[in-house]
Scaffold this motif. Structure first.
Motif, PDB file in Angstrom:
ATOM      1  N   ILE A 140       0.864  -1.184   0.000  1.00 22.01           N
ATOM      2  CA  ILE A 140       0.000   0.000   0.000  1.00 22.01           C
ATOM      3  C   ILE A 140       0.899   1.232   0.000  1.00 22.01           C
ATOM      4  CG2 ILE A 140      -1.883   1.227   1.128  1.00 22.01           C
ATOM      5  CD1 ILE A 140      -2.489  -1.326   2.662  1.00 22.01           C
ATOM      6  N   ARG A 141       0.889   1.960  -1.083  1.00 28.23           N
ATOM      7  CA  ARG A 141       1.688   3.174  -1.161  1.00 28.23           C
ATOM      8  C   ARG A 141       0.956   4.319  -0.466  1.00 28.23           C
ATOM      9  NH1 ARG A 141       5.995   1.824  -3.675  1.00 28.23           N
ATOM     10  NH2 ARG A 141       6.014   0.360  -5.436  1.00 28.23           N
ATOM     11  N   ILE A 142       1.710   5.287   0.000  1.00 27.51           N
ATOM     12  CA  ILE A 142       1.098   6.396   0.730  1.00 27.51           C
ATOM     13  C   ILE A 142       0.035   7.089  -0.113  1.00 27.51           C
ATOM     14  CG2 ILE A 142       2.983   7.968   0.051  1.00 27.51           C
ATOM     15  CD1 ILE A 142       0.984   8.054   3.372  1.00 27.51           C
ATOM     16  N   GLY A 143       0.244   7.127  -1.427  1.00 24.18           N
ATOM     17  CA  GLY A 143      -0.747   7.756  -2.310  1.00 24.18           C
ATOM     18  C   GLY A 143      -2.032   6.971  -2.435  1.00 24.18           C
ATOM     19  N   ASP A 144      -2.005   5.684  -2.035  1.00 24.30           N
ATOM     20  CA  ASP A 144      -3.196   4.845  -2.113  1.00 24.30           C
ATOM     21  C   ASP A 144      -3.995   4.822  -0.816  1.00 24.30           C
ATOM     22  OD1 ASP A 144      -2.454   4.131  -4.703  1.00 24.30           O
ATOM     23  OD2 ASP A 144      -1.239   2.446  -3.984  1.00 24.30           O
ATOM     24  N   LEU A 150      -7.815  11.764   5.168  1.00 24.56           N
ATOM     25  CA  LEU A 150      -8.792  12.633   5.821  1.00 24.56           C
ATOM     26  C   LEU A 150      -8.052  13.859   6.332  1.00 24.56           C
ATOM     27  CD1 LEU A 150     -10.641   9.959   8.017  1.00 24.56           C
ATOM     28  CD2 LEU A 150     -11.448  10.890   5.845  1.00 24.56           C
ATOM     29  N   ASP A 151      -8.537  15.046   5.997  1.00 27.86           N
ATOM     30  CA  ASP A 151      -7.946  16.278   6.503  1.00 27.86           C
ATOM     31  C   ASP A 151      -8.832  16.820   7.621  1.00 27.86           C
ATOM     32  OD1 ASP A 151      -5.719  16.402   4.694  1.00 27.86           O
ATOM     33  OD2 ASP A 151      -7.136  16.951   3.114  1.00 27.86           O
ATOM     34  N   LEU A 152      -8.232  16.988   8.803  1.00 24.94           N
ATOM     35  CA  LEU A 152      -9.002  17.338   9.992  1.00 24.94           C
ATOM     36  C   LEU A 152      -8.344  18.485  10.740  1.00 24.94           C
ATOM     37  CD1 LEU A 152      -9.645  13.723  11.381  1.00 24.94           C
ATOM     38  CD2 LEU A 152     -11.239  15.122  10.058  1.00 24.94           C
ATOM     39  N   GLY A 153      -9.067  19.014  11.733  1.00 25.62           N
ATOM     40  CA  GLY A 153      -8.524  20.024  12.627  1.00 25.62           C
ATOM     41  C   GLY A 153      -8.414  21.396  11.987  1.00 25.62           C
ATOM     42  N   SER A 154      -7.799  22.308  12.736  1.00 22.71           N
ATOM     43  CA  SER A 154      -7.647  23.673  12.233  1.00 22.71           C
ATOM     44  C   SER A 154      -6.421  24.312  12.857  1.00 22.71           C
ATOM     45  CB  SER A 154      -8.890  24.511  12.582  1.00 22.71           C
ATOM     46  OG  SER A 154      -8.943  24.764  13.979  1.00 22.71           O
ATOM     47  N   GLN A 155      -5.951  25.365  12.205  1.00 24.64           N
ATOM     48  CA  GLN A 155      -4.802  26.092  12.737  1.00 24.64           C
ATOM     49  C   GLN A 155      -5.163  26.765  14.056  1.00 24.64           C
ATOM     50  OE1 GLN A 155      -3.303  29.327  10.260  1.00 24.64           O
ATOM     51  NE2 GLN A 155      -1.207  28.677  10.675  1.00 24.64           N
ATOM     52  N   ALA A 156      -6.434  27.178  14.180  1.00 26.69           N
ATOM     53  CA  ALA A 156      -6.863  27.875  15.401  1.00 26.69           C
ATOM     54  C   ALA A 156      -6.738  27.007  16.638  1.00 26.69           C
ATOM     55  CB  ALA A 156      -8.306  28.356  15.231  1.00 26.69           C
ATOM     56  N   ILE A 160      -4.760  12.656   8.008  1.00 25.00           N
ATOM     57  CA  ILE A 160      -4.731  11.273   8.469  1.00 25.00           C
ATOM     58  C   ILE A 160      -4.750  10.353   7.253  1.00 25.00           C
ATOM     59  CG2 ILE A 160      -6.013   9.486   9.719  1.00 25.00           C
ATOM     60  CD1 ILE A 160      -7.027  11.664  11.587  1.00 25.00           C
ATOM     61  N   PHE A 161      -3.835   9.406   7.228  1.00 29.53           N
ATOM     62  CA  PHE A 161      -3.747   8.437   6.143  1.00 29.53           C
ATOM     63  C   PHE A 161      -4.082   7.054   6.701  1.00 29.53           C
ATOM     64  CE2 PHE A 161      -1.004  11.984   5.205  1.00 29.53           C
ATOM     65  CZ  PHE A 161      -1.238  12.247   3.854  1.00 29.53           C
ATOM     66  N   GLN A 162      -5.231   6.530   6.309  1.00 27.47           N
ATOM     67  CA  GLN A 162      -5.669   5.214   6.781  1.00 27.47           C
ATOM     68  C   GLN A 162      -5.169   4.152   5.797  1.00 27.47           C
ATOM     69  OE1 GLN A 162      -9.940   5.505   7.173  1.00 27.47           O
ATOM     70  NE2 GLN A 162      -9.825   6.814   8.978  1.00 27.47           N
ATOM     71  N   THR A 197      -0.458   9.894  10.685  1.00 20.58           N
ATOM     72  CA  THR A 197      -0.959  11.259  10.795  1.00 20.58           C
ATOM     73  C   THR A 197       0.193  12.230  10.600  1.00 20.58           C
ATOM     74  OG1 THR A 197      -2.729  10.599  12.313  1.00 20.58           O
ATOM     75  CG2 THR A 197      -2.138  12.923  12.278  1.00 20.58           C
ATOM     76  N   GLN A 198      -0.022  13.232   9.756  1.00 22.67           N
ATOM     77  CA  GLN A 198       0.968  14.284   9.507  1.00 22.67           C
ATOM     78  C   GLN A 198       0.388  15.611   9.977  1.00 22.67           C
ATOM     79  OE1 GLN A 198       4.317  14.395   7.835  1.00 22.67           O
ATOM     80  NE2 GLN A 198       4.077  16.282   9.018  1.00 22.67           N
ATOM     81  N   LEU A 199       1.056  16.258  10.901  1.00 22.16           N
ATOM     82  CA  LEU A 199       0.602  17.555  11.375  1.00 22.16           C
ATOM     83  C   LEU A 199       1.156  18.665  10.490  1.00 22.16           C
ATOM     84  CD1 LEU A 199       0.281  15.698  14.003  1.00 22.16           C
ATOM     85  CD2 LEU A 199       0.163  17.890  15.197  1.00 22.16           C
ATOM     86  N   ALA A 200       0.340  19.671  10.232  1.00 23.25           N
ATOM     87  CA  ALA A 200       0.739  20.800   9.398  1.00 23.25           C
ATOM     88  C   ALA A 200       1.678  21.715  10.190  1.00 23.25           C
ATOM     89  CB  ALA A 200      -0.492  21.581   8.948  1.00 23.25           C
TER      90      ALA A 200
END
Length: 283
Positions: free
Chosen positions: A147-151, A155-161, A168-170, A187-190
């Motif tokens: 399973i490649r990361i692109g596959d 889900l993009d969640l949360g906010s800068q505030a 999130i990559f499931q 999960t990758q944090l911005a």
């Protein structure tokens, strides 16, 4: 059996009353896992939380075999287990029964029960692959799959505030690769966001393990654990893992943004099967 390329240790299950009485050293001894990625070594931690094995392998000059260890009680590592390997380093290859799976950074491979010969290699010893290894007991042989990361399901969640803007990559989900009980994602944090899994939750039906990575040398993540009204913290460095029993919250805040791989094993693979914790319950 030659184990010159493998080291392992065991962790017994800790109950919440015992954990509440622990100081820093005891908490780290029981829940924190370090030195996962050492040159030409497979490092494994056999846990008594749903019999999950958490490990790391960093092949440099050698091709590393995935060998059975005494706690598995089997001739081959995957005779009664399934495995997920996630690459967080340079390009590498996981070969399973002669079939090579070439993996770039953040790709993963699922290997089903019954796979006999597994080896791990790096494309360039100067930029070695770092395979994060997760294994749990299996009852059925499901097909192995890359399973490649692109596959992955994103889900993009949360906010800068709220300092928790994240993706999130499931890797494993209901509509994708089938497993017996392993569930893994990333999960990758911005930039500018530091909080993960807050508001937090518990899920008594499955344990969880976190691997924090993409941290600078002097950056840290404060990982929060414990029962909601009896919390503790463990300070995490880059490429270190932490175990989370079913009774514990699992949340964290970093001195900068970061990524982490979360993995679960247990009774239920339904992501939504959690017990939410209200903010006013936390102590």
């Amino acid at each position: 059996m030659d184990h010159k390329h493998t080291e392992f240790s065991s962790r017994f299950a800790i109950d919440p009353i015992a954990a509440a009485a622990m100081g820093t050293d005891e908490l780290r001894h029981n829940f924190h896992i370090e030195r996962l990625f050492q040159p030409d070594l497979v490092s494994l931690t056999y846990t008594h939380y749903d019999r999950m094995i958490v490990g790391g392998a960093m092949p440099a000059d050698k091709v590393l075999p995935l060998e059975a260890i005494k706690p598995t009680g089997t001739k081959a590592f995957l005779d009664r287990r399934e495995l997920i390997a996630v690459n967080i380093g340079g390009a590498g290859t996981v070969t399973a029964d002669g079939l090579p799976y070439e993996m770039a950074a953040r790709d993963m491979v699922y290997l089903g029960m019954g796979t006999q010969q597994v080896s791990l290699a790096s494309a360039d010893p100067e930029k070695p692959a770092k395979f994060y290894l997760l294994s749990a007991p299996a009852h059925q042989a499901y097909p192995s799959q890359l399973i490649r990361i692109g596959d992955a399901k994103r889900l993009d969640l949360g906010s800068q505030a709220t300092s928790n803007e994240r993706s999130i990559f499931q890797f494993i989900h209901a509509d994708g690769v089938k497993t017996c009980q392993l569930v893994v994602g990333m999960t990758q944090l911005a930039p500018g966001s530091v909080w993960n899994t807050m508001p937090c939750h518990v899920h008594d039906r499955r344990m969880e393990a976190y691997l924090y990575f993409d941290l600078a040398e002097d950056a840290r993540v404060f990982h929060f654990m414990g029962e909601p009204d009896e919390t503790r913290h463990i300070v995490m460095r880059n490429e270190e893992a932490v175990l989370s029993p079913g009774w514990s919250i699992h949340s964290g805040a970093g001195t900068s943004n970061y990524a982490f791989i979360w993995a679960m094993a247990g009774d239920n693979v339904d992501y939504t099967d959690v017990d939410q914790v209200a903010m006013d319950q936390l102590r």
